[in-house]
Design a protein around this motif. Sequence first.
Motif, PDB file in Angstrom:
ATOM      1  N   ALA A 109      -2.079  -6.015  -1.040  1.00 14.73           N
ATOM      2  CA  ALA A 109      -1.683  -4.709  -1.558  1.00 14.73           C
ATOM      3  C   ALA A 109      -0.419  -4.200  -0.875  1.00 14.73           C
ATOM      4  CB  ALA A 109      -2.820  -3.705  -1.369  1.00 14.73           C
ATOM      5  N   MET A 110      -0.304  -4.434   0.434  1.00  6.40           N
ATOM      6  CA  MET A 110       0.863  -3.939   1.171  1.00  6.40           C
ATOM      7  C   MET A 110       2.116  -4.760   0.867  1.00  6.40           C
ATOM      8  SD  MET A 110      -0.972  -3.024   4.798  1.00  6.40           S
ATOM      9  CE  MET A 110       0.560  -2.535   5.605  1.00  6.40           C
ATOM     10  N   LEU A 111       1.951  -6.060   0.637  1.00  3.88           N
ATOM     11  CA  LEU A 111       3.117  -6.866   0.265  1.00  3.88           C
ATOM     12  C   LEU A 111       3.619  -6.463  -1.113  1.00  3.88           C
ATOM     13  CD1 LEU A 111       5.084  -9.066   1.031  1.00  3.88           C
ATOM     14  CD2 LEU A 111       3.478 -10.766   0.135  1.00  3.88           C
ATOM     15  N   ARG A 112       2.704  -6.217  -2.033  1.00  2.68           N
ATOM     16  CA  ARG A 112       3.116  -5.714  -3.347  1.00  2.68           C
ATOM     17  C   ARG A 112       3.856  -4.378  -3.207  1.00  2.68           C
ATOM     18  NH1 ARG A 112      -2.808  -6.633  -6.164  1.00  2.68           N
ATOM     19  NH2 ARG A 112      -2.572  -8.828  -6.768  1.00  2.68           N
ATOM     20  N   GLU A 113       3.330  -3.485  -2.370  1.00  2.00           N
ATOM     21  CA  GLU A 113       3.981  -2.197  -2.164  1.00  2.00           C
ATOM     22  C   GLU A 113       5.332  -2.360  -1.479  1.00  2.00           C
ATOM     23  OE1 GLU A 113       4.218   2.190  -1.818  1.00  2.00           O
ATOM     24  OE2 GLU A 113       3.700   0.625  -3.270  1.00  2.00           O
ATOM     25  N   SER A 114       5.441  -3.301  -0.565  1.00  2.00           N
ATOM     26  CA  SER A 114       6.718  -3.552   0.114  1.00  2.00           C
ATOM     27  C   SER A 114       7.778  -4.020  -0.872  1.00  2.00           C
ATOM     28  CB  SER A 114       6.529  -4.590   1.229  1.00  2.00           C
ATOM     29  OG  SER A 114       5.667  -4.095   2.228  1.00  2.00           O
ATOM     30  N   VAL A 115       7.393  -4.894  -1.786  1.00  3.97           N
ATOM     31  CA  VAL A 115       8.327  -5.345  -2.816  1.00  3.97           C
ATOM     32  C   VAL A 115       8.713  -4.184  -3.723  1.00  3.97           C
ATOM     33  CG1 VAL A 115       8.532  -6.803  -4.870  1.00  3.97           C
ATOM     34  CG2 VAL A 115       7.656  -7.764  -2.734  1.00  3.97           C
ATOM     35  N   ARG A 116       7.763  -3.334  -4.056  1.00  3.68           N
ATOM     36  CA  ARG A 116       8.097  -2.150  -4.868  1.00  3.68           C
ATOM     37  C   ARG A 116       9.098  -1.253  -4.128  1.00  3.68           C
ATOM     38  NH1 ARG A 116       7.806   2.919  -5.330  1.00  3.68           N
ATOM     39  NH2 ARG A 116       6.737   3.161  -3.341  1.00  3.68           N
ATOM     40  N   ILE A 170      11.370   0.176   7.488  1.00  7.71           N
ATOM     41  CA  ILE A 170       9.926   0.295   7.314  1.00  7.71           C
ATOM     42  C   ILE A 170       9.266  -0.923   7.957  1.00  7.71           C
ATOM     43  CG2 ILE A 170       8.050   0.293   5.631  1.00  7.71           C
ATOM     44  CD1 ILE A 170       9.938   1.727   3.691  1.00  7.71           C
ATOM     45  N   VAL A 171       8.241  -0.686   8.767  1.00  9.29           N
ATOM     46  CA  VAL A 171       7.470  -1.772   9.373  1.00  9.29           C
ATOM     47  C   VAL A 171       6.039  -1.682   8.874  1.00  9.29           C
ATOM     48  CG1 VAL A 171       6.689  -2.869  11.500  1.00  9.29           C
ATOM     49  CG2 VAL A 171       8.945  -1.769  11.419  1.00  9.29           C
ATOM     50  N   ALA A 172       5.583  -2.732   8.224  1.00 10.52           N
ATOM     51  CA  ALA A 172       4.229  -2.799   7.682  1.00 10.52           C
ATOM     52  C   ALA A 172       3.434  -3.855   8.434  1.00 10.52           C
ATOM     53  CB  ALA A 172       4.277  -3.144   6.192  1.00 10.52           C
ATOM     54  N   CYS A 173       2.152  -3.580   8.674  1.00 14.69           N
ATOM     55  CA  CYS A 173       1.315  -4.554   9.376  1.00 14.69           C
ATOM     56  C   CYS A 173      -0.104  -4.502   8.836  1.00 14.69           C
ATOM     57  CB  CYS A 173       1.323  -4.272  10.882  1.00 14.69           C
ATOM     58  SG  CYS A 173       0.349  -5.459  11.840  1.00 14.69           S
ATOM     59  N   TYR A 217      -5.668  -2.481  -7.025  1.00 15.98           N
ATOM     60  CA  TYR A 217      -5.920  -2.151  -5.620  1.00 15.98           C
ATOM     61  C   TYR A 217      -4.574  -1.957  -4.927  1.00 15.98           C
ATOM     62  CZ  TYR A 217      -7.399  -2.229  -0.782  1.00 15.98           C
ATOM     63  OH  TYR A 217      -7.596  -1.884   0.529  1.00 15.98           O
ATOM     64  N   THR A 218      -4.345  -0.783  -4.376  1.00 11.67           N
ATOM     65  CA  THR A 218      -3.043  -0.447  -3.805  1.00 11.67           C
ATOM     66  C   THR A 218      -3.180   0.018  -2.367  1.00 11.67           C
ATOM     67  OG1 THR A 218      -3.163   1.839  -4.586  1.00 11.67           O
ATOM     68  CG2 THR A 218      -2.125   0.223  -6.061  1.00 11.67           C
ATOM     69  N   ALA A 219      -2.071  -0.028  -1.670  1.00 12.67           N
ATOM     70  CA  ALA A 219      -1.961   0.502  -0.308  1.00 12.67           C
ATOM     71  C   ALA A 219      -0.655   1.284  -0.251  1.00 12.67           C
ATOM     72  CB  ALA A 219      -1.965  -0.640   0.704  1.00 12.67           C
ATOM     73  N   PRO A 220      -0.641   2.495  -0.765  1.00 13.33           N
ATOM     74  CA  PRO A 220       0.619   3.248  -0.878  1.00 13.33           C
ATOM     75  C   PRO A 220       1.317   3.446   0.475  1.00 13.33           C
ATOM     76  CG  PRO A 220      -1.135   4.287  -2.149  1.00 13.33           C
ATOM     77  CD  PRO A 220      -1.772   3.233  -1.316  1.00 13.33           C
ATOM     78  N   PHE A 221       2.612   3.370   0.436  1.00 16.26           N
ATOM     79  CA  PHE A 221       3.429   3.572   1.638  1.00 16.26           C
ATOM     80  C   PHE A 221       3.110   4.924   2.260  1.00 16.26           C
ATOM     81  CE2 PHE A 221       7.741   5.169   3.130  1.00 16.26           C
ATOM     82  CZ  PHE A 221       7.632   4.591   4.385  1.00 16.26           C
ATOM     83  N   GLY A 222       2.836   4.917   3.566  1.00 16.55           N
ATOM     84  CA  GLY A 222       2.584   6.165   4.271  1.00 16.55           C
ATOM     85  C   GLY A 222       1.141   6.614   4.270  1.00 16.55           C
ATOM     86  N   GLU A 223       0.223   5.794   3.741  1.00 16.75           N
ATOM     87  CA  GLU A 223      -1.178   6.164   3.729  1.00 16.75           C
ATOM     88  C   GLU A 223      -1.981   5.208   4.605  1.00 16.75           C
ATOM     89  OE1 GLU A 223      -3.035   6.794   0.008  1.00 16.75           O
ATOM     90  OE2 GLU A 223      -1.463   8.141  -0.740  1.00 16.75           O
ATOM     91  N   VAL A 224      -2.805   5.766   5.483  1.00 11.00           N
ATOM     92  CA  VAL A 224      -3.668   4.955   6.325  1.00 11.00           C
ATOM     93  C   VAL A 224      -4.910   4.574   5.540  1.00 11.00           C
ATOM     94  CG1 VAL A 224      -2.850   6.155   8.383  1.00 11.00           C
ATOM     95  CG2 VAL A 224      -4.960   6.922   7.256  1.00 11.00           C
TER      96      VAL A 224
END
Length: 729
Positions: free
Chosen positions: A548-555, A536-539, A595-602
Amino acid sequence: MSDANQLNDKLRRRMQAGDYAVGDVGRAGLTNAAAIGIFRAQCMSRHLDRIARNLQKNGKSFYTIGSSGHENMAAVAESLRDDDMAFLHYRDAAFQIRRAMRVPGSTPLQDMLLSFTCSSEDPISGGRHKVLGSRSLAIPPQTSTIASHLPKAVGAAYSIDMPRGVNRGLHPLRRDSIVACTFGDASANHSTAQGAINTAAWMGYRGLRLPILFVCEDNGIGISVPTPEGWIASSFQHRPGLRYFYADGLNAYDAYAVAREAVEHVREQRQPAFLHLSMVRLLGHAGSDPEISYRSSEDIASDEQQDPILHTARLIADRGILDGSALLAIYDQVGAQCEAIAAQAAVRPHLASATDVMRSIVPPRRAVAPASIVSPDERRKAFGREWNNIEQPQPMAKLLNWCLLDLLLEHQEIFLVGQDIGKKGGVYGVTQKLQQRFRAGRVMDSLLDEQSILGLAIGAAHNGFLPIPEIQFLAYIHNAEDQLRGEAATLSFFSNGQFTNPMVVRVAGLAYQRGFGGHFHNDNSLGVLRDIPGLIVACPSSGRDAVAMLRESVRLAREEQRIVVFLEPIALYNTRDLHEDGDNAWSSAYPEATYTAPFGEVAQRGNGPLAIVSYGNGYYLANQASRTLEREYGIDTCLIDLRWLAPLPVDSLIKAIGSSEHVLVVDECRRSGNVSEAIMAHLHEAGLQRIARLTAEDCFIPTGPAYAATLPSCAAIVETALALLGKES
């Protein structure tokens, strides 16, 4: 030159005649039962080599690197505990067999023959490769690696005695365990091996606890290239921080005795050691390797005279444990057993579809302990003076720093590792003050070696920890990309989901740094990351989304056991303003946990007829361009931040585009081999026709005033958008 069947016939004739290999009597210490067990394991390994080659001739086996000549690795297995994790050289079938013989319920011959025939019933890889490995035997799977397993072995060893501050939780390796890592003499020359051994010696020299035993199986040749005589000893016996042991690897008693000394040293002193075993390689490198093309018949015959099985037979017979006829009977009985099991394995089912093959790329989900409950007072104390600023707008670097602080508080199995992340707080201050708050055990300064940084993380993840390693710049990941591609991302695939190494790899990267450092510090290429299956590559583009994305990455790493590369745009680390100086429009307060940024959502802003799709710096520029398009040209836009670059969030992207009639893709990375190519293909497949893209040029980034000359700009986005819409600028 002997093929496997001829070597078998010669061995039988010599055993029948009592014509054993000549050698020393060997040291004491090996019990009679253990000696017989080692001999039986050696016989199994030899017959498996022969049968694998015969199966290959009949189209039933597909990979035949064998272990002939290395059978005394069974003696090394005897010296270790069965729960000492072992990262094995591909010639170590005898090691795995001997360990399996000592673990109740194990079926080593059946397991290996199912692997040889690529049956879907293979208990380690499920038919995906012929690998050594077993969950129950604490042997992570290895394919034909050339030393790439050494860095993670160092990491696994380090994790056993992790410094104070990291919660061990439930981990498979006991506190008094050690790690064994085996490899060949040719592999010892590889930069990956040199880096891993140097890291171990560096740690040992500093007095850090690192219970690892390196075992070099020196057969004097790497495929066809000879190893200079004395090279391994000269290279490793005087390394500071690394204790050197040598044994005759043809003599089971010597190999066991010296291995036992080395194991006891590592287990008691918690320091690294290097065990050098001299061996021979019988048969070619693999079934398809005609060694007569590069070795003389005299050299081949000389090695066959030193067959380790004949040495073991002599040692057992001379001690009066078993006579020659009993030893030959064991050899023949094992051969018949192998033949019978091979016949059954050859007709077992295979993987039949892409779905079957791909099933283990993504690891299984796991149940994890809930996050620690952190009291407000504890959290306030950890934040210190910065607690008063938590509701004030901050740039991305500061918000990431606070997010890492919270993650360290909430998840005691997390630790950070990387160059300069401790006392210095990272090149850009993202890890500032974290080491002072959580000790060096949880925020660890590494030596300068990206392979070792990632290897330490991979190995620690084998043992249940959740590492967040940092690679200082995106360009530096190329020094260690095989640790992600060849080791971390393949582990679940080749173990059928039984072994995992979840982690979040933080990488500072991308371009737009004003005149700083040229292409080594301004790197705008993601191709090496985006084509790794399962990665998975997050940016993020904003500080709020970064948290939010770092929290989701750890999850994702904790619960779904995923490997995430978290790419942080350096140029946006300290960016506060968007349109005018002082507008503070690109800063935000520290986001709440909801506040979240779920994996796979723009992320989407606006619903105009023109959709601009981007990420990172490109999304920042798209926001600037959007205002110009709206104010000066009356064009409403729909701004879409991809956020997740691999796998691409295609479904979410198409949904976000919605009724937008035109789509412009802005890619700050190079035109070739990066994100925009894939997006354009997906848009075309979705039936969208009015699409265009703006990318960086296929060029490295210069230093100085021309730093952005090859990159997309706000003006270029406006111009390209107008052209797409058929309007004049």
